[in-house]
Design an enzyme around this catalytic site. Structure first.
Site, PDB file in Angstrom:
ATOM      1  N   LYS A   1       0.877  -1.186   0.000  1.00 11.10           N
ATOM      2  CA  LYS A   1       0.000   0.000   0.000  1.00 11.10           C
ATOM      3  C   LYS A   1       0.904   1.222   0.000  1.00 11.10           C
ATOM      4  O   LYS A   1       1.417   1.638   1.044  1.00 11.10           O
ATOM      5  CB  LYS A   1      -0.883  -0.024   1.258  1.00 11.10           C
ATOM      6  CG  LYS A   1      -2.216   0.667   1.126  1.00 11.10           C
ATOM      7  CD  LYS A   1      -2.170   2.142   0.790  1.00 11.10           C
ATOM      8  CE  LYS A   1      -1.846   3.021   1.971  1.00 11.10           C
ATOM      9  NZ  LYS A   1      -1.687   4.445   1.579  1.00 11.10           N
TER      10      LYS A   1
ATOM     11  N   GLY B   1       6.562   5.234   8.589  1.00  8.72           N
ATOM     12  CA  GLY B   1       5.796   6.477   8.576  1.00  8.72           C
ATOM     13  C   GLY B   1       5.818   7.132   9.940  1.00  8.72           C
ATOM     14  O   GLY B   1       6.801   7.029  10.679  1.00  8.72           O
ATOM     15  N   SER B   2       4.704   7.777  10.290  1.00  7.71           N
ATOM     16  CA  SER B   2       4.664   8.564  11.520  1.00  7.71           C
ATOM     17  C   SER B   2       4.440   7.675  12.758  1.00  7.71           C
ATOM     18  O   SER B   2       3.901   6.563  12.653  1.00  7.71           O
ATOM     19  CB  SER B   2       3.542   9.595  11.431  1.00  7.71           C
ATOM     20  OG  SER B   2       2.299   8.940  11.337  1.00  7.71           O
TER      21      SER B   2
ATOM     22  N   THR C   1       0.572   6.985  13.269  1.00  6.55           N
ATOM     23  CA  THR C   1       0.003   5.929  12.427  1.00  6.55           C
ATOM     24  C   THR C   1       0.626   4.576  12.758  1.00  6.55           C
ATOM     25  O   THR C   1      -0.064   3.550  12.772  1.00  6.55           O
ATOM     26  CB  THR C   1       0.196   6.267  10.936  1.00  6.55           C
ATOM     27  OG1 THR C   1      -0.320   7.577  10.701  1.00  6.55           O
ATOM     28  CG2 THR C   1      -0.528   5.285  10.047  1.00  6.55           C
ATOM     29  N   GLY C   2       1.924   4.579  13.063  1.00  9.24           N
ATOM     30  CA  GLY C   2       2.584   3.324  13.425  1.00  9.24           C
ATOM     31  C   GLY C   2       1.919   2.663  14.629  1.00  9.24           C
ATOM     32  O   GLY C   2       1.733   1.443  14.667  1.00  9.24           O
TER      33      GLY C   2
ATOM     34  N   GLU D   1       9.078   1.419  11.433  1.00  7.61           N
ATOM     35  CA  GLU D   1      10.194   2.347  11.221  1.00  7.61           C
ATOM     36  C   GLU D   1       9.586   3.737  11.205  1.00  7.61           C
ATOM     37  O   GLU D   1       8.922   4.119  10.250  1.00  7.61           O
ATOM     38  CB  GLU D   1      10.891   1.977   9.909  1.00  7.61           C
ATOM     39  CG  GLU D   1      12.313   2.435   9.879  1.00  7.61           C
ATOM     40  CD  GLU D   1      12.414   3.866   9.462  1.00  7.61           C
ATOM     41  OE1 GLU D   1      12.360   4.740  10.348  1.00  7.61           O
ATOM     42  OE2 GLU D   1      12.511   4.121   8.262  1.00  7.61           O
TER      43      GLU D   1
ATOM     44  N   CYS E   1      13.598   9.922   7.475  1.00  7.76           N
ATOM     45  CA  CYS E   1      13.464   9.431   8.853  1.00  7.76           C
ATOM     46  C   CYS E   1      14.794   9.505   9.572  1.00  7.76           C
ATOM     47  O   CYS E   1      14.853   9.802  10.759  1.00  7.76           O
ATOM     48  CB  CYS E   1      12.918   8.015   8.853  1.00  7.76           C
ATOM     49  SG  CYS E   1      13.742   6.958   7.685  1.00  7.76           S
TER      50      CYS E   1
ATOM     51  N   GLU F   1      10.336  15.752  15.854  1.00  9.23           N
ATOM     52  CA  GLU F   1      10.696  15.523  14.450  1.00  9.23           C
ATOM     53  C   GLU F   1       9.945  16.544  13.593  1.00  9.23           C
ATOM     54  O   GLU F   1       8.715  16.617  13.623  1.00  9.23           O
ATOM     55  CB  GLU F   1      10.305  14.102  14.032  1.00  9.23           C
ATOM     56  CG  GLU F   1      10.765  13.790  12.616  1.00  9.23           C
ATOM     57  CD  GLU F   1      10.388  12.383  12.155  1.00  9.23           C
ATOM     58  OE1 GLU F   1       9.225  11.993  12.321  1.00  9.23           O
ATOM     59  OE2 GLU F   1      11.272  11.691  11.618  1.00  9.23           O
TER      60      GLU F   1
HETATM   61  P1  NAD Z   1       1.588   8.567   7.858  1.00  9.04           P
HETATM   62  O1  NAD Z   1       2.317   7.787   8.868  1.00  9.04           O
HETATM   63  O2  NAD Z   1       0.190   8.924   8.188  1.00  9.04           O
HETATM   64  O3  NAD Z   1       1.585   7.811   6.447  1.00  9.04           O
HETATM   65  C1  NAD Z   1       2.483   6.786   6.098  1.00  9.04           C
HETATM   66  C2  NAD Z   1       1.733   5.659   5.411  1.00  9.04           C
HETATM   67  O4  NAD Z   1       0.732   5.162   6.298  1.00  9.04           O
HETATM   68  C3  NAD Z   1       0.989   6.086   4.134  1.00  9.04           C
HETATM   69  O5  NAD Z   1       1.027   5.037   3.184  1.00  9.04           O
HETATM   70  C4  NAD Z   1      -0.433   6.272   4.625  1.00  9.04           C
HETATM   71  O6  NAD Z   1      -1.396   6.107   3.618  1.00  9.04           O
HETATM   72  C5  NAD Z   1      -0.540   5.159   5.651  1.00  9.04           C
HETATM   73  N1  NAD Z   1      -1.580   5.367   6.655  1.00  9.04           N
HETATM   74  C6  NAD Z   1      -2.108   6.547   7.097  1.00  9.04           C
HETATM   75  N2  NAD Z   1      -3.053   6.320   8.021  1.00  9.04           N
HETATM   76  C7  NAD Z   1      -3.139   4.981   8.183  1.00  9.04           C
HETATM   77  C8  NAD Z   1      -3.911   4.131   9.016  1.00  9.04           C
HETATM   78  N3  NAD Z   1      -4.825   4.624   9.852  1.00  9.04           N
HETATM   79  N4  NAD Z   1      -3.706   2.795   8.951  1.00  9.04           N
HETATM   80  C9  NAD Z   1      -2.780   2.287   8.116  1.00  9.04           C
HETATM   81  N5  NAD Z   1      -2.034   3.037   7.285  1.00  9.04           N
HETATM   82  C10 NAD Z   1      -2.197   4.374   7.319  1.00  9.04           C
HETATM   83  O7  NAD Z   1       2.440   9.851   7.577  1.00  9.04           O
HETATM   84  P2  NAD Z   1       2.001  11.187   6.821  1.00  9.04           P
HETATM   85  O8  NAD Z   1       0.624  11.646   7.225  1.00  9.04           O
HETATM   86  O9  NAD Z   1       2.242  10.966   5.393  1.00  9.04           O
HETATM   87  O10 NAD Z   1       3.076  12.193   7.413  1.00  9.04           O
HETATM   88  C11 NAD Z   1       2.906  12.735   8.705  1.00  9.04           C
HETATM   89  C12 NAD Z   1       4.216  12.790   9.452  1.00  9.04           C
HETATM   90  O11 NAD Z   1       4.777  11.479   9.561  1.00  9.04           O
HETATM   91  C13 NAD Z   1       5.306  13.595   8.797  1.00  9.04           C
HETATM   92  O12 NAD Z   1       5.232  14.939   9.105  1.00  9.04           O
HETATM   93  C14 NAD Z   1       6.543  12.948   9.347  1.00  9.04           C
HETATM   94  O13 NAD Z   1       6.885  13.517  10.585  1.00  9.04           O
HETATM   95  C15 NAD Z   1       6.176  11.534   9.556  1.00  9.04           C
HETATM   96  N6  NAD Z   1       6.666  10.635   8.496  1.00  9.04           N
HETATM   97  C16 NAD Z   1       7.728   9.854   8.779  1.00  9.04           C
HETATM   98  C17 NAD Z   1       8.219   9.017   7.803  1.00  9.04           C
HETATM   99  C18 NAD Z   1       9.400   8.133   8.041  1.00  9.04           C
HETATM  100  O14 NAD Z   1      10.074   7.709   7.111  1.00  9.04           O
HETATM  101  N7  NAD Z   1       9.692   7.813   9.281  1.00  9.04           N
HETATM  102  C19 NAD Z   1       7.639   8.981   6.535  1.00  9.04           C
HETATM  103  C20 NAD Z   1       6.527   9.777   6.288  1.00  9.04           C
HETATM  104  C21 NAD Z   1       6.055  10.600   7.288  1.00  9.04           C
END
Ligand code: NAD
Length: 480
Positions: free
Chosen positions: A177, A230-231, A234-235, A252, A286, A382
């Site tokens: 995804k 990701g964040s 969400t993680g 991660e 990250c 961050e």
């Molecule tokens: P996010 O964590 O929301 O999104 C990352 C992934 O998770 C995307 O594919 C998204 O569609 C998916 N996602 C979102 N909500 C979800 C849910 N409820 N269940 C499962 N999957 C879901 O991140 P974002 O909104 O794109 O960015 C927000 C913040 O996250 C940024 O400002 C940054 O600080 C951080 N971020 C960190 C990384 C990293 O590499 N560590 C990458 C992207 C964003």
């Protein structure tokens, strides 16, 4: 958008067939705010279909394939990616706003992951274990089954390479995804995999919104592992959802990674790393180094050198290949601008400069703050933008205390000529990777990567990822 797009971006790949979703989403070019493409907005029904297709692949050709043959296909995918590096880089530049040189490096890294995991596929072995008289005991490394991969927008190609590459090498079938902000190279990669002979259903790609497609994948009762980048927010949701099904998770989640510069450091060697690690990919990394801790004896020298380098940082549209491109979206720009506003009480040591008038893109000037208290929000949270803080320190103990004082622990580096100090600090720093007199080591695909604390858990990259994407079975045979 670009001649490089040789496929229909509005489709998802499920069980070897490209199909439409009920709805679509718009991708925007962050360099100028224009519409780039429409992509599928996958729903839980599509995730369901993808998981079913992945199980069929596990029960079919893919599941029966020898490790050597899997490796051969991955290697072929790597070669095909290499042959299309320029096209992939151009797509990524449009989609992520990543300057061409950096996008190209990501495409090459994707190829390298596939080569590495292609070569490793048939080299993951179990053990024999000396045991009681009359027994022979051994272990088997087996795939989990179907693995879910939720990928963010900041490094789509690298993150797909490290997680999908390792999962496929072990014989898992994957449901990917990608992020709703940037998913064109994920789709391009899936086409390349198909062309290289990856069996139907071994890789399924369902783009869509996080709370819909992403949440459906994380909560799916019929996946056996999920990898999320990701964040933190969400993680945690992904871990909770997977926990309900007792599905193992690799997380991660980012960081606030420090570089520690001591009085005896080689400043000429350090300077490019100190700056680049903060502004690469416009700081949306990250493992970005957003905190520069400097011992007081060299503090002014480091600040002056970094300030000079900052003044030379050009910011502009990705296709013009500046040092710093736009942020991914106007939403991300709002987040970073809000952080910058919280730095109103601080001194700015230097900023980069815009190339021309860029009114329509999501641009933020790289900004270096000086003399920042370690507990200031800019030194703690961050930011995910091109922002670095300089923090002075006096002693090694103080440096360690500051370095370890955030809730993250992804990467840290030490700049010092003192070997004993290097050894002490590698043990004392709370991080998944520690670099001595460098930062990032060129991002080698061979190097296990992951964090502690709120940076997440589990390891990707290198051989370690192959253990994460497999499960160990112990076999005890009694033969008397
Ligand atoms: P996010 O964590 O929301 O999104 C990352 C992934 O998770 C995307 O594919 C998204 O569609 C998916 N996602 C979102 N909500 C979800 C849910 N409820 N269940 C499962 N999957 C879901 O991140 P974002 O909104 O794109 O960015 C927000 C913040 O996250 C940024 O400002 C940054 O600080 C951080 N971020 C960190 C990384 C990293 O590499 N560590 C990458 C992207 C964003």
């Amino acid at each position: 958008m670009t001649q490089a797009l040789w496929f229909d971006p509005s489709l998802m790949l499920i069980g070897g067939t490209w199909r439409a979703a009920q709805d679509t989403l718009t991708l925007t070019n962050p360099s100028d705010g224009t519409e780039l493409a429409r992509i599928a907005a996958g729903q839980s029904v599509d995730i369901d279909a993808a998981v079913t297709a992945a199980h069929a692949a596990r029960d079919g050709d893919w599941g029966r394939m020898s490790a050597a043959e899997r490796g051969r296909i991955l290697t072929k995918i790597g070669q095909a990616v290499l042959a299309r590096v320029d096209e992939l880089a151009e797509i990524e530049a449009h989609d992520v706003g990543k300057p061409l040189t950096q996008a190209r490096a990501d495409a090459i890294a994707l190829a390298r992951y596939m080569e590495f995991y292609g070569g490793a596929a048939d080299k993951v072995m179990g053990d024999t274990i000396p045991y009681l008289d009359g027994y022979t005991v051994y272990t088997l490394r087996e795939p989990h089954g179907v693995t879910g991969h939720i990928v963010p927008w900041n490094y789509p190609m690298q993150i797909i390479g490290r997680s999908v590459g390792a999962a496929l090498a072990m014989g898992n079938a994957c449901v990917l995804k990608p992020a709703e902000e940037a998913c064109l190279t994920a789709l391009a990669f899936a086409h390349i995999c198909q062309d290289a002979g990856l069996p139907d259903g071994a890789l399924n790609v369902v783009p869509g919104r996080g709370p819909e497609a992403g949440a459906a994948l994380a909560a799916h009762p019929n996946i056996q592992h999920i990898s999320f980048t990701g964040s933190v927010r969400t993680g945690a949701l992904v871990q909770q959802a997977a926990g309900a099904n007792v599905v193992p998770v690799t997380l991660e989640l980012g960081g606030k990674s420090p570089q520690l510069v001591f009085d005896d450091a080689d400043l000429d060697a350090a300077l490019p790393f100190l700056v680049n690690a903060g502004i690469q990919n416009a700081g949306q990394t990250c493992s970005a180094s957003s905190r520069i801790l400097v011992q007081r004896g060299v503090y002014e020298a480091v600040r002056d050198r970094m300030a000079k380098a900052y003044a030379e940082l050009s910011v502009g549209p990705a296709m013009g290949d500046p040092r710093v491109g736009p942020l991914i979206s106007s939403r991300q720009k709002q987040i970073v601008d809000a952080f910058l506003a919280q730095g109103g009480d601080l001194t700015i040591a230097a900023q980069g400069h815009m190339l021309g008038d860029q009114n329509s893109g999501a641009y933020v000037l790289p900004t270096l703050f000086e003399n920042v208290p370690p507990d200031h929000v800019l030194a703690r949270d961050e930011i995910f933008g091109p922002v670095q803080v300089l923090i002075p320190f006096d002693t090694e103990d103080e440096a360690v205390q500051i370095a370890n004082s955030t809730e993250y622990g992804l990467v840290a580096s030490v700049w010092s000529a003192n070997g004993a100090r290097q050894m002490r600090l590698t043990k004392r720093l709370r991080a998944g990777q520690v670099f001595l007199n460098n930062y990032g080591a060129g991002g080698g695909v061979e190097l296990p990567f992951g964090g502690v604390g709120k940076s997440g858990h589990g390891r990707e990259k290198g051989f370690e990822a192959l253990y994460g994407f497999s499960t160990l079975k112990t076999v005890a045979a009694y033969h008397g």
